[in-house]
Scaffold this active site. Structure first.
Site, mmCIF file in Angstrom:
data_model
loop_
_atom_site.group_PDB
_atom_site.id
_atom_site.type_symbol
_atom_site.label_atom_id
_atom_site.label_comp_id
_atom_site.label_asym_id
_atom_site.label_seq_id
_atom_site.Cartn_x
_atom_site.Cartn_y
_atom_site.Cartn_z
ATOM 1 N N HIS A 157 1.404 -3.350 15.758
ATOM 2 C CA HIS A 157 1.939 -2.197 15.024
ATOM 3 C C HIS A 157 1.938 -1.031 15.980
ATOM 4 O O HIS A 157 0.885 -0.601 16.438
ATOM 5 C CB HIS A 157 1.088 -1.888 13.792
ATOM 6 N N GLU B 114 6.490 -5.345 8.653
ATOM 7 C CA GLU B 114 5.737 -4.833 7.506
ATOM 8 C C GLU B 114 6.213 -3.427 7.130
ATOM 9 O O GLU B 114 5.430 -2.476 7.102
ATOM 10 C CB GLU B 114 4.246 -4.808 7.834
ATOM 11 N N LYS C 186 0.807 -1.223 0.000
ATOM 12 C CA LYS C 186 0.000 0.000 0.000
ATOM 13 C C LYS C 186 0.835 1.265 0.000
ATOM 14 O O LYS C 186 0.363 2.335 -0.410
ATOM 15 C CB LYS C 186 -0.930 0.022 1.206
#
Length: 381
Positions: free
Chosen positions: A181, A255, A52
């Site tokens: 995260h 990520e 993304k």
């Protein structure tokens, strides 16, 4: 060739073609350097690049060839990575709220690693992707961050996570691991060590129910403009791994998105109008916009870094003048730089905005009919 030299060469080429559109300069060598630094500093952690952030095909191919995995958030991203011959085992469907059709596709294509953070999502996975390897996302926020993702995603690691682990046992779903995260752009480097301590406790709790998890996902959001900052992340991550997951039997991924691409892209935009406004400022208008490359920078009030390429050499060094730089659309909120002292510019000058690889190309709109910018890499020079 540095970005300014590259930009000048492209400007000259475009001028011969009668083309004065803004454009990106891409440096894939910068992406490669980031990968090598990652492997050196946190060798236990496999990067799964966040598609993304920037889905340029040359970037994706390079990262694939270097050996990274990929974090996908939708059907389109999954299909894009499969079309580039990325193995399904190197893809994680890391969105905790999935459309049923997208979830079905991930099952059909063999994308087994999927995340969740709620009972409702787990029941959905049980029905439409029962053979998945589910990864429970917990909330573990840094004390500061540019973007706090915990307000939207992640369950409470103390009050909610144990119940969801129990539900996995009840539903006979393969609970593969834990994800978190901490938020994007944090300077709370020690948060990773604390978060890994929390993950270890959940691993231990799962083992009391004979669930043997094998996977940890430490999320992304790493600042990519300065490699010395990444070294501070690495110290905390390595300490947390060494204390809690010393065995190589546990697979650990991350990520990263902006870490890899932020400094690898620059936007080169031309001054198409200059006004001396009655408020005393100089107004400049560019052939770029907050509705194109600058949306995220605008939303999070990032301080833009830039260099100037003059259309002609000034007779003397231009003085700094209080200025506002406007975007090209007919919206009055399309303001790229507001009330800032910058060297005086002239029509036809070009501004090279640095660190423009993250959440620029993928969030750009075609508002007012302005199209996405062309990307020029080393092969074009």
């Amino acid at each position: 060739m540095d970005v300014i030299q590259a930009a000048k060469k492209i400007i000259n080429q475009k001028s011969l073609e009668g083309n004065d559109d803004a454009f990106y300069v891409m440096n894939l060598e910068d992406v490669k350097i980031k990968y090598e630094h990652w492997v050196e500093k946190i060798p236990r952690v496999m990067p799964y690049y966040a598609v993304k952030c920037n889905d340029d095909e040359e970037v994706l191919k390079l990262l694939r060839d270097l050996g990274t995995g990929f974090d996908c958030a939708s059907k389109k991203e999954i299909l894009q990575m499969l079309s580039l011959n990325v193995d399904s085992n190197k893809i994680i469907y890391a969105h905790t709220v999935k459309q049923i059709s997208h979830l079905k596709l991930s099952a059909e294509k063999g994308i087994k690693k999927v995340t969740f953070d709620s009972e409702a999502e787990l029941y959905k996975i049980k029905e439409f992707h029962p053979n998945s390897k589910v990864v429970l996302r917990i909330r573990f926020d840094a004390s500061n961050s540019i973007i706090n993702l915990g307000t939207k995603f992640g369950c409470n690691p103390i009050t909610e996570a144990p119940k969801l682990i129990e539900l996995c046992k009840e539903l006979k779903i393969n609970l593969f691991g834990i994800a978190f995260h901490v938020g994007s752009g944090t300077t709370d480097f020690g948060v990773y060590e604390r978060a890994l301590d929390a993950v270890r406790k959940l691993f231990d709790y799962a083992e009391t129910m004979d669930i043997k998890m094998k996977f940890v996902d430490i999320g992304g959001g790493f600042i990519g403009k300065d490699l010395s900052i990444f070294d501070d992340y690495a110290k905390s991550i390595n300490a947390g791994i060494e204390r809690n997951f010393p065995s190589s039997d546990i697979e650990i991924i991350s990520e990263p998105g902006r870490y890899f691409v932020d400094s690898a892209f620059s936007v080169v935009s031309q001054v198409i109008l200059k006004k001396h406004h009655e408020d005393g400022q100089i107004y400049y208008y560019l052939n770029e916009s907050i509705y194109m490359s600058f949306l995220i920078a605008h939303l999070y009030k990032e301080q833009l870094e830039f260099s100037i390429i003059r259309a002609s050499e000034p007779e003397k060094e231009p003085k700094d003048k209080l200025s506002t730089v406007w975007g090209c659309t007919c919206n009055s909120r399309d303001k790229i730089i507001a009330d800032r002292l910058i060297p005086e510019l002239q029509m036809g000058d070009w501004i090279v905005f640095h660190n423009m690889g993250a959440y620029t190309t993928t969030v750009s709109t075609a508002f007012n009919g302005f199209q996405n910018l062309n990307i020029f890499g080393s092969a074009d020079l």
